[in-house]
Write a protein that holds these residues in place. Structure first.
Motif, PDB file in Angstrom:
ATOM      1  N   ALA A  56       0.833  -1.129  -0.299  1.00  0.00           N
ATOM      2  CA  ALA A  56      -0.139   0.010  -0.060  1.00  0.00           C
ATOM      3  C   ALA A  56       1.094   1.181   0.034  1.00  0.00           C
ATOM      4  CB  ALA A  56      -0.692   0.105   1.312  1.00  0.00           C
ATOM      5  N   SER A  57       1.802   1.261   0.824  1.00  0.00           N
ATOM      6  CA  SER A  57       2.504   2.464   0.793  1.00  0.00           C
ATOM      7  C   SER A  57       3.306   2.789  -0.375  1.00  0.00           C
ATOM      8  CB  SER A  57       3.637   2.338   2.113  1.00  0.00           C
ATOM      9  OG  SER A  57       4.307   3.513   2.156  1.00  0.00           O
ATOM     10  N   HIS A  58       3.800   1.639  -1.231  1.00  0.00           N
ATOM     11  CA  HIS A  58       4.697   1.955  -2.288  1.00  0.00           C
ATOM     12  C   HIS A  58       3.843   2.430  -3.483  1.00  0.00           C
ATOM     13  CE1 HIS A  58       8.071   0.100  -0.051  1.00  0.00           C
ATOM     14  NE2 HIS A  58       8.708   0.713  -1.103  1.00  0.00           N
ATOM     15  N   GLN A  59       2.750   1.804  -3.560  1.00  0.00           N
ATOM     16  CA  GLN A  59       1.739   2.132  -4.653  1.00  0.00           C
ATOM     17  C   GLN A  59       1.328   3.658  -4.372  1.00  0.00           C
ATOM     18  OE1 GLN A  59       0.468   1.177  -7.345  1.00  0.00           O
ATOM     19  NE2 GLN A  59      -0.085  -1.128  -7.073  1.00  0.00           N
ATOM     20  N   ALA A  60       1.197   4.180  -3.011  1.00  0.00           N
ATOM     21  CA  ALA A  60       1.127   5.571  -2.799  1.00  0.00           C
ATOM     22  C   ALA A  60       2.402   6.538  -3.314  1.00  0.00           C
ATOM     23  CB  ALA A  60       0.782   5.874  -1.430  1.00  0.00           C
ATOM     24  N   ILE A  61       3.645   5.939  -2.875  1.00  0.00           N
ATOM     25  CA  ILE A  61       4.751   6.775  -3.078  1.00  0.00           C
ATOM     26  C   ILE A  61       5.041   6.906  -4.678  1.00  0.00           C
ATOM     27  CG2 ILE A  61       7.203   6.292  -3.088  1.00  0.00           C
ATOM     28  CD1 ILE A  61       6.926   5.344  -0.075  1.00  0.00           C
ATOM     29  N   PHE A  62       4.956   5.769  -5.289  1.00  0.00           N
ATOM     30  CA  PHE A  62       4.938   5.717  -6.728  1.00  0.00           C
ATOM     31  C   PHE A  62       3.836   6.532  -7.474  1.00  0.00           C
ATOM     32  CE2 PHE A  62       7.230   1.500  -6.289  1.00  0.00           C
ATOM     33  CZ  PHE A  62       8.522   2.148  -6.165  1.00  0.00           C
ATOM     34  N   ALA A  63       2.848   6.926  -6.805  1.00  0.00           N
ATOM     35  CA  ALA A  63       1.941   7.937  -7.140  1.00  0.00           C
ATOM     36  C   ALA A  63       2.104   9.277  -6.946  1.00  0.00           C
ATOM     37  CB  ALA A  63       0.407   7.469  -6.895  1.00  0.00           C
ATOM     38  N   GLY A  64       3.366   9.543  -6.193  1.00  0.00           N
ATOM     39  CA  GLY A  64       3.739  10.795  -5.818  1.00  0.00           C
ATOM     40  C   GLY A  64       3.324  11.340  -4.394  1.00  0.00           C
ATOM     41  N   PHE A  65       2.850  10.363  -3.565  1.00  0.00           N
ATOM     42  CA  PHE A  65       2.608  10.635  -2.146  1.00  0.00           C
ATOM     43  C   PHE A  65       3.481  10.265  -1.234  1.00  0.00           C
ATOM     44  CE2 PHE A  65      -1.385  10.692  -4.678  1.00  0.00           C
ATOM     45  CZ  PHE A  65      -2.159  11.894  -4.258  1.00  0.00           C
ATOM     46  N   LEU A  66       4.726  10.859  -1.092  1.00  0.00           N
ATOM     47  CA  LEU A  66       5.731  10.564  -0.162  1.00  0.00           C
ATOM     48  C   LEU A  66       5.163  10.661   1.256  1.00  0.00           C
ATOM     49  CD1 LEU A  66       8.649  12.235  -1.943  1.00  0.00           C
ATOM     50  CD2 LEU A  66       8.330   9.883  -1.578  1.00  0.00           C
ATOM     51  N   PRO A  67       5.928  10.141   2.215  1.00  0.00           N
ATOM     52  CA  PRO A  67       5.490  10.200   3.724  1.00  0.00           C
ATOM     53  C   PRO A  67       5.306  11.754   3.867  1.00  0.00           C
ATOM     54  CG  PRO A  67       7.139   8.470   3.603  1.00  0.00           C
ATOM     55  CD  PRO A  67       6.867   9.028   2.278  1.00  0.00           C
ATOM     56  N   THR A  68       4.198  12.132   4.545  1.00  0.00           N
ATOM     57  CA  THR A  68       3.682  13.418   4.886  1.00  0.00           C
ATOM     58  C   THR A  68       4.410  14.052   6.227  1.00  0.00           C
ATOM     59  OG1 THR A  68       1.783  12.940   3.747  1.00  0.00           O
ATOM     60  CG2 THR A  68       1.627  15.016   5.253  1.00  0.00           C
ATOM     61  N   PRO A  69       4.890  15.077   6.227  1.00  0.00           N
ATOM     62  CA  PRO A  69       5.372  15.597   7.528  1.00  0.00           C
ATOM     63  C   PRO A  69       4.469  15.690   8.589  1.00  0.00           C
ATOM     64  CG  PRO A  69       6.089  17.107   5.728  1.00  0.00           C
ATOM     65  CD  PRO A  69       4.919  16.067   5.194  1.00  0.00           C
ATOM     66  N   ALA A  70       4.773  15.323   9.821  1.00  0.00           N
ATOM     67  CA  ALA A  70       4.014  14.830  11.061  1.00  0.00           C
ATOM     68  C   ALA A  70       3.527  16.250  11.570  1.00  0.00           C
ATOM     69  CB  ALA A  70       4.701  14.000  11.955  1.00  0.00           C
ATOM     70  N   ALA A  71       3.028  17.348  10.929  1.00  0.00           N
ATOM     71  CA  ALA A  71       2.697  18.451  11.242  1.00  0.00           C
ATOM     72  C   ALA A  71       1.767  19.032  10.655  1.00  0.00           C
ATOM     73  CB  ALA A  71       4.016  19.530  11.423  1.00  0.00           C
ATOM     74  N   PRO A  72       0.775  20.025  11.206  1.00  0.00           N
ATOM     75  CA  PRO A  72      -0.250  20.591  10.311  1.00  0.00           C
ATOM     76  C   PRO A  72       0.028  20.984   8.994  1.00  0.00           C
ATOM     77  CG  PRO A  72      -0.738  21.294  12.531  1.00  0.00           C
ATOM     78  CD  PRO A  72       0.872  20.299  12.502  1.00  0.00           C
ATOM     79  N   GLY A  73      -0.594  20.932   8.087  1.00  0.00           N
ATOM     80  CA  GLY A  73      -0.381  21.359   6.612  1.00  0.00           C
ATOM     81  C   GLY A  73      -1.006  22.438   6.084  1.00  0.00           C
ATOM     82  N   PRO A  74      -1.195  22.702   4.830  1.00  0.00           N
ATOM     83  CA  PRO A  74      -1.036  21.580   3.579  1.00  0.00           C
ATOM     84  C   PRO A  74       0.803  21.618   3.499  1.00  0.00           C
ATOM     85  CG  PRO A  74      -1.750  23.433   2.789  1.00  0.00           C
ATOM     86  CD  PRO A  74      -1.831  23.828   4.081  1.00  0.00           C
ATOM     87  N   HIS A  75       1.241  20.400   3.049  1.00  0.00           N
ATOM     88  CA  HIS A  75       2.513  20.447   2.644  1.00  0.00           C
ATOM     89  C   HIS A  75       2.874  20.023   1.255  1.00  0.00           C
ATOM     90  CE1 HIS A  75       3.602  20.017   7.045  1.00  0.00           C
ATOM     91  NE2 HIS A  75       2.372  19.183   7.299  1.00  0.00           N
ATOM     92  N   PRO A  76       3.323  21.102   0.530  1.00  0.00           N
ATOM     93  CA  PRO A  76       3.710  20.944  -0.803  1.00  0.00           C
ATOM     94  C   PRO A  76       4.409  19.503  -1.236  1.00  0.00           C
ATOM     95  CG  PRO A  76       4.243  23.191  -0.103  1.00  0.00           C
ATOM     96  CD  PRO A  76       4.003  22.297   0.952  1.00  0.00           C
ATOM     97  N   ARG A  77       3.872  19.036  -2.211  1.00  0.00           N
ATOM     98  CA  ARG A  77       4.903  17.694  -2.527  1.00  0.00           C
ATOM     99  C   ARG A  77       6.055  17.916  -3.578  1.00  0.00           C
ATOM    100  NH1 ARG A  77       0.630  13.809  -4.914  1.00  0.00           N
ATOM    101  NH2 ARG A  77      -0.807  15.684  -5.101  1.00  0.00           N
ATOM    102  N   LEU A  78       6.965  17.032  -3.760  1.00  0.00           N
ATOM    103  CA  LEU A  78       7.911  16.828  -4.709  1.00  0.00           C
ATOM    104  C   LEU A  78       7.195  16.508  -5.882  1.00  0.00           C
ATOM    105  CD1 LEU A  78      10.822  15.543  -2.593  1.00  0.00           C
ATOM    106  CD2 LEU A  78      10.306  17.883  -2.964  1.00  0.00           C
ATOM    107  N   PHE A  79       6.481  15.542  -5.913  1.00  0.00           N
ATOM    108  CA  PHE A  79       5.857  14.931  -7.340  1.00  0.00           C
ATOM    109  C   PHE A  79       4.556  14.780  -7.102  1.00  0.00           C
ATOM    110  CE2 PHE A  79       9.807  12.814  -6.097  1.00  0.00           C
ATOM    111  CZ  PHE A  79      10.752  13.067  -7.024  1.00  0.00           C
TER     112      PHE A  79
END
Length: 271
Positions: A56-79
């Motif tokens: 599950a985690s790698h399907q998300a990572i390969f879709a551009g959803f890297l682990p999210t900072p553990a603080a309130p966001g939003p957090h801009p993504r690299l991809f």
């Protein structure tokens, strides 16, 4: 990332099953010097995993959803895949129109290479072929798997071979799923036994083992040009925490993971 993609080689390393607390403790204690010298400020960033187990985690990572900072966001993504209404796509995000990041990078001229570790990358059954099937080139051997005490050394040797054989002008996206942290890991701690099994201490010893060899991987990844590296866990795992063992469950030891990204300069030595 929009200015990095196309000009740099890319390295993504998932330290499968690595807990944030263990990673942070070892960095603070000076027990993972080769990793720590690349971590911004010498510390891991605390993030939340996009899934509670590898697939599950790698399907998300390969879709551009890297682990999210553990603080309130939003957090801009690299991809990020292009879709209307995204609140985490920013000006410098690498936006793609492909169904996944791996395909997008291939479309941008990268050679995409997977060096698998845990069973979801072993291509021994249809399920184990899904994730490596995203890549133009995928490698897995039993020596790379969870049962091998020298798995990471073997993976790094294959990565070095991949880089050596690549034309100098060819951009590379190299992905390595490190299996050494995953159960079983008891054999990485001197004096541990199979009967005693895995523990938080053997998990830590496995990270020290990875640290001893990761300099070779960083050197290979940056041997041709400047590289951008992402090193993170895909999820953690529980060792009796609040009565829980393993992962694929909703506990802090599973959801909280270490993350870092940084540049690797060409000509780095394998320290």
């Amino acid at each position: 990332m929009s200015e990095v993609v196309g000009s740099h080689d890319l390295l993504l390393v998932t330290l499968d099953t690595l807990r944030y607390d263990v990673a942070a403790e070892l960095a603070a204690a000076g027990r993972i010097p080769h990793l720590a010298r690349h971590l911004p400020g010498g510390v891991w960033e605390e993030r939340h995993a996009p899934g509670s187990f590898t697939y599950a985690s790698h399907q998300a990572i390969f879709a551009g959803f890297l682990p999210t900072p553990a603080a309130p966001g939003p957090h801009p993504r690299l991809f990020a895949a292009r879709f209307a209404g995204s609140e985490t796509t920013a000006e410098r995000t690498f936006v793609f129109d492909a169904p996944d990041l791996v395909s997008a990078l291939a479309g941008a001229g990268y050679r995409t290479v997977c060096i698998g570790g845990v069973g979801f990358f072993n291509r021994q059954a249809p399920l184990g072929s899904v994730l490596p099937g995203l890549f133009q080139e995928a490698h897995w051997e039993p020596e790379f798997g969870v049962a091998s005490p020298t798995s990471f050394e073997a993976q790094v040797s294959r990565a070095e071979q991949v880089v050596r054989e690549l034309p100098s002008g060819q951009r590379l996206f190299l992905f390595v799923n490190v299996s050494a942290l995953h159960q079983p890991n008891w054999f990485h701690r001197p004096g541990a036994t199979r009967d005693a099994g895995d523990s938080r201490a053997t998990h830590a010893a496995a990270l020290e083992y990875v640290d001893a060899h990761i300099g070779r991987l960083f050197a290979a990844a940056s041997s041709r040009r400047r590289a951008f590296a992402i090193v993170c866990s895909d999820h953690g795992t529980a060792y009796g925490d609040d009565g829980y063992t393993g992962h694929r469950l909703g506990h802090e030891s599973v959801w909280t993971v270490p993350y870092a990204h940084f540049f690797l300069e060409p000509g780095a030595t394998a320290r």
